[in-house]
Design a protein around this motif. Structure first.
Motif, PDB file in Angstrom:
ATOM      1  N   UNK A 394      77.215  22.807  15.951  1.00  0.00           N
ATOM      2  CA  UNK A 394      76.056  22.447  15.853  1.00  0.00           C
ATOM      3  C   UNK A 394      75.011  23.754  15.251  1.00  0.00           C
ATOM      4  N   UNK A 395      74.453  25.075  15.827  1.00  0.00           N
ATOM      5  CA  UNK A 395      73.665  25.741  15.038  1.00  0.00           C
ATOM      6  C   UNK A 395      73.674  26.380  14.490  1.00  0.00           C
ATOM      7  N   UNK A 396      74.890  26.041  13.264  1.00  0.00           N
ATOM      8  CA  UNK A 396      75.123  26.945  12.424  1.00  0.00           C
ATOM      9  C   UNK A 396      75.057  26.553  10.778  1.00  0.00           C
ATOM     10  N   UNK A 397      73.658  26.566  10.676  1.00  0.00           N
ATOM     11  CA  UNK A 397      73.322  25.718   9.106  1.00  0.00           C
ATOM     12  C   UNK A 397      73.609  26.381   8.215  1.00  0.00           C
ATOM     13  N   UNK A 398      73.064  26.158   7.115  1.00  0.00           N
ATOM     14  CA  UNK A 398      73.375  26.706   5.375  1.00  0.00           C
ATOM     15  C   UNK A 398      72.392  28.265   5.396  1.00  0.00           C
ATOM     16  N   UNK A 399      70.983  27.528   6.484  1.00  0.00           N
ATOM     17  CA  UNK A 399      69.962  28.821   6.050  1.00  0.00           C
ATOM     18  C   UNK A 399      70.749  29.755   6.999  1.00  0.00           C
ATOM     19  N   UNK A 400      71.056  29.170   7.932  1.00  0.00           N
ATOM     20  CA  UNK A 400      70.997  30.165   8.855  1.00  0.00           C
ATOM     21  C   UNK A 400      72.499  30.146   9.684  1.00  0.00           C
ATOM     22  N   UNK A 401      73.306  30.324   9.046  1.00  0.00           N
ATOM     23  CA  UNK A 401      74.951  30.161   9.556  1.00  0.00           C
ATOM     24  C   UNK A 401      75.653  31.293  11.032  1.00  0.00           C
ATOM     25  N   UNK A 402      75.923  31.137  11.744  1.00  0.00           N
ATOM     26  CA  UNK A 402      76.361  31.943  12.782  1.00  0.00           C
ATOM     27  C   UNK A 402      78.527  31.893  12.540  1.00  0.00           C
ATOM     28  N   UNK A 403      78.776  32.872  11.887  1.00  0.00           N
ATOM     29  CA  UNK A 403      79.705  33.037  11.749  1.00  0.00           C
ATOM     30  C   UNK A 403      80.519  32.680  13.037  1.00  0.00           C
ATOM     31  N   UNK A 404      81.563  32.457  13.642  1.00  0.00           N
ATOM     32  CA  UNK A 404      82.407  31.768  14.701  1.00  0.00           C
ATOM     33  C   UNK A 404      83.834  32.442  14.258  1.00  0.00           C
ATOM     34  N   UNK A 405      84.758  32.517  15.681  1.00  0.00           N
ATOM     35  CA  UNK A 405      86.204  32.391  15.815  1.00  0.00           C
ATOM     36  C   UNK A 405      86.815  30.781  15.868  1.00  0.00           C
ATOM     37  N   UNK A 406      87.413  30.476  15.130  1.00  0.00           N
ATOM     38  CA  UNK A 406      87.219  28.515  15.200  1.00  0.00           C
ATOM     39  C   UNK A 406      88.915  28.395  15.376  1.00  0.00           C
ATOM     40  N   UNK A 407      89.652  27.202  16.401  1.00  0.00           N
ATOM     41  CA  UNK A 407      91.031  27.184  16.861  1.00  0.00           C
ATOM     42  C   UNK A 407      91.122  26.404  16.070  1.00  0.00           C
ATOM     43  N   UNK A 408      92.042  26.471  14.713  1.00  0.00           N
ATOM     44  CA  UNK A 408      92.158  24.993  13.794  1.00  0.00           C
ATOM     45  C   UNK A 408      93.744  24.770  13.564  1.00  0.00           C
ATOM     46  N   UNK A 409      93.793  23.310  13.994  1.00  0.00           N
ATOM     47  CA  UNK A 409      94.653  22.190  13.258  1.00  0.00           C
ATOM     48  C   UNK A 409      94.702  21.643  12.045  1.00  0.00           C
ATOM     49  N   UNK A 410      95.727  21.811  11.414  1.00  0.00           N
ATOM     50  CA  UNK A 410      94.824  20.757   9.779  1.00  0.00           C
ATOM     51  C   UNK A 410      96.247  20.104   9.847  1.00  0.00           C
ATOM     52  N   UNK A 411      95.040  18.725   9.254  1.00  0.00           N
ATOM     53  CA  UNK A 411      96.459  17.787   9.468  1.00  0.00           C
ATOM     54  C   UNK A 411      97.823  17.585   8.020  1.00  0.00           C
ATOM     55  N   UNK A 412      98.961  17.743   8.792  1.00  0.00           N
ATOM     56  CA  UNK A 412      99.851  17.573   7.967  1.00  0.00           C
ATOM     57  C   UNK A 412      99.650  17.123   6.825  1.00  0.00           C
ATOM     58  N   UNK A 413     100.974  17.919   6.020  1.00  0.00           N
ATOM     59  CA  UNK A 413     100.640  17.405   4.380  1.00  0.00           C
ATOM     60  C   UNK A 413     101.319  16.440   4.283  1.00  0.00           C
TER      61      UNK A 413
END
Length: 646
Positions: A394-413
């Motif tokens: 929520x805090x990360x914006x285009x003007x003030x990015x906050x790089x972070x490590x996410x755990x992502x899970x994409x939707x199946x193809x």
């Protein structure tokens, strides 16, 4: 034929492909391998061109041997000895001349039947024999650590910590309480507990729960403050990064951090002041987090519970903390329900729980149960991880990015989903999708099949149709959990990404205190660095999973080898042209019924339908069917079991 050079890649079944710079890979049948191994640089002669398929070739010369350690069993002979590799892709012995039997490092010659580590030293052009030298002796196959050593060696896992790490450990001080309390929230008056398996030695998460005057719940998830001790770039940090994760082998572990940290300084032991990093959440009766704060704290765990003890209290056993445990149980059910309403998917795939005796020999295997107390802790960790991720997102914006490590899970193809839906339809279940697949679709399907015979099989196939979760700097949400943002924050003792997440949170919090403006240039370099951390940690996670599975397989086969000739019920869990895989319902172990054992008829394999059909009788075997089998033979070395249908 034409001669081409390339690198050989060997399949588990023994044949290989030579990968060439330009053009199609060349198929090499088993009989034309010339003793070459995976990764060797070879020259190949093309024997025949096959329309629509890879050209077929034979290896004529090994140009460079891949510089790789090979493990195998040593057999002594007059001339020296030979080694039979334990990796099933290498099927020929390697000759060890007398003068290569020992090195100054080992100091002795291997005994007949011992496991050794060798390097290949040469390839003979006349008779294609391969020679090697012994670089390490692991020991007798029956010694109880051997399986673990083999799996570790096979998967490039280092067991001992390097000397510079051990040196650095002695310099680590206990913390200065008065100094720490100046900058930390003192949480010691709030009762919190750790809940872990019976055998746990490190406690990295504690939980607390109080009901506030406004009626809402204040849930605290308190995580060991590992980043306080493990400084970025230190020897300990570099080794932890290299390992990426702890690897668990039934009753052993190859830890990411040395014991002094994992089982002592960072372990949230009962009745001891400990530094923690806490997420404190105010949650209403619908399971919605209304407010939260993320703070460095000092805590003091009141009790070290096991899952079984908490389970007993939930079921009514008296305890001085019973009231809190019952509140926790209630809150975890509320959280779970609100997660399910969002479409979160809950798989109940049974894993094998193996019990080993003192000698490391398995004496029982049964499906692992997920009890209420497991789910309670799971639910609290999920909500903490989710809050931390959305806090930064929520805090990360285009003007003030906050790089972070996410755990992502994409939707199946699309294809995976389509073949999953086709399979359901063949089993008589028609399920209509809207344009886009949602997590909720999976949840509904799992609800529909809850009471059907092949529930277990469909869950497996559903799981296979999904992608694997991984670490990424791009927040693409978590499909399986149906969360907009998710990360790993709750296990910094055993996972490197969690440690990085702790450092980032502290860094951004200090930035906010300083009220310095945007960090544009800084964000870009940080983002690059985090990208490579994500890739590395995702790879390490896969390696750890493979090693853990390999170990379980070895132990399962060792267990089954004492049951040859006995009869069990199972479920057809996989289909191939050469036979069907059957998983024993009682033990969660898989074996193969080879086509040649189906003697009553000639069976044809249909890969669209996943079936074997008898030509004369029309008898059909399909995935998910229940069958009765007899154990024909088991090989622990080859990690395989052969079954007969009864």
């Amino acid at each position: 034929g034409k001669v081409i050079e390339g690198t050989l890649s060997v399949h588990a079944k023994g044949f290989g492909f030579v990968l060439v710079k330009k053009g199609t890979d060349i198929f090499i049948p088993l009989e034309h391998m010339l003793n070459a191994m995976d990764g060797d640089y070879v020259s190949v002669e093309i024997v025949k061109k096959v329309p629509k398929k890879n050209p077929e070739g034979r290896i004529v010369k090994i140009l460079t041997l891949q510089n790789k350690e090979i493990i195998g069993v040593f057999k002594s002979s007059k001339e020296g000895g030979s080694v039979i590799p334990s990796d099933e892709r290498y099927n020929n012995p390697i000759i060890i001349p007398k003068d290569s039997l020992s090195s100054p490092k080992i100091g002795r010659k291997p005994k007949n039947g011992e496991f050794v580590v060798i390097m290949r030293t040469g390839w003979n052009e006349n008779d294609h024999t391969v020679t090697g030298k012994i670089i390490d002796i692991l020991g007798k196959p029956e010694s109880k650590e051997m399986d673990l050593l083999l799996v570790a060696r096979n998967n490039d896992l280092t067991i001992p910590f390097p000397t510079q790490v051990n040196k650095a450990l002695t310099g680590l001080p206990e913390f200065d309480l008065q100094k720490e309390l100046k900058s930390r929230e003192d949480f010691r008056s709030v009762p919190c507990f750790t809940i872990d398996p019976e055998s746990a030695k490190d406690f990295d998460d504690a939980i607390s729960l109080v009901q506030l005057d406004n009626g809402r719940f204040e849930l605290g998830v308190h995580i060991a403050d590992v980043s306080h001790y493990v400084r970025e770039g230190s020897a300990i940090d570099k080794e932890a990064y290299e390992r990426g994760t702890s690897v668990y082998f039934v009753n052993n572990v190859i830890p990411m951090l040395p014991e002094r940290l994992s089982n002592d300084l960072c372990s949230l032991k009962p009745n001891t002041d400990r530094l923690a990093f806490s997420v404190i959440m105010e949650i209403d009766s619908r399971g919605i987090v209304q407010k939260y704060r993320i703070r460095e704290t000092v805590i003091r765990s009141a009790v070290r519970f096991t899952y079984e003890e908490v389970e007993a209290i939930i079921k009514g056993k008296k305890h001085s903390h019973a009231k809190t445990i019952h509140l926790m149980q209630m809150l975890s059910l509320i959280l779970r329900r609100s997660r399910e309403e969002m479409g979160s998917i809950d798989f109940d795939i049974s894993e094998a729980a193996i019990s080993l005796d003192e000698q490391g020999v398995p004496y029982s295997i049964r499906p692992r149960e997920r009890i209420e107390s497991n789910r309670l802790v799971e639910e609290f960790m999920l909500v903490a991880n989710r809050i931390v991720a959305s806090h930064i997102a929520k805090k990360s914006t285009k003007r003030n990015p906050k790089p972070f490590v996410y755990r992502v899970h994409e939707k199946p193809d699309k294809e995976s989903i389509q073949s999953f839906l086709d399979l359901l339809e063949r089993l008589g279940l028609k399920y209509q999708l809207d344009k886009e697949v949602k997590s909720d679709d999976y949840r509904k399907i799992l609800d529909i099949i809850e009471n059907l015979d092949y529930k277990y099989f469909i869950e497996k196939v559903a799981l296979r149709s999904m992608t694997k979760a991984y670490y990424s700097t791009k927040n693409e949400g978590h499909f399986g959990l149906a969360f907009d943002a998710y990360t790993h924050f709750t296990s910094p003792i055993r996972r490197y990404p969690d440690l990085v997440v702790h450092r980032l949170l502290k860094y951004y919090a200090s930035k906010e205190k300083d009220k310095k403006g945007a960090m544009k240039g800084e964000a870009a370099t940080l983002s690059k660095k985090l990208d490579s951390i994500c890739t590395h940690c995702s790879e390490r996670e896969i390696r750890a999973t493979q090693a853990e599975r390999e170990f379980i397989k070895i132990k399962s086969m060792e267990f089954l080898s004492s049951k040859v000739g006995e009869t069990y019920g199972g479920i057809i869990s996989g289909m191939a042209s050469f036979g069907m895989f059957v998983e024993l319902s009682h033990y969660v172990i898989e074996g193969l019924v080879h086509v040649s054992e189906l003697k009553d008829d000639h069976y044809d394999f249909d890969k669209e339908e996943f079936t074997l059909t008898g030509r004369k009788t029309g008898k059909v075997y399909r995935m998910g069917d229940s069958v009765t089998i007899k154990i024909k033979s088991v090989s622990k070395e080859e990690k395989r079991a052969d079954f007969l249908l009864v």
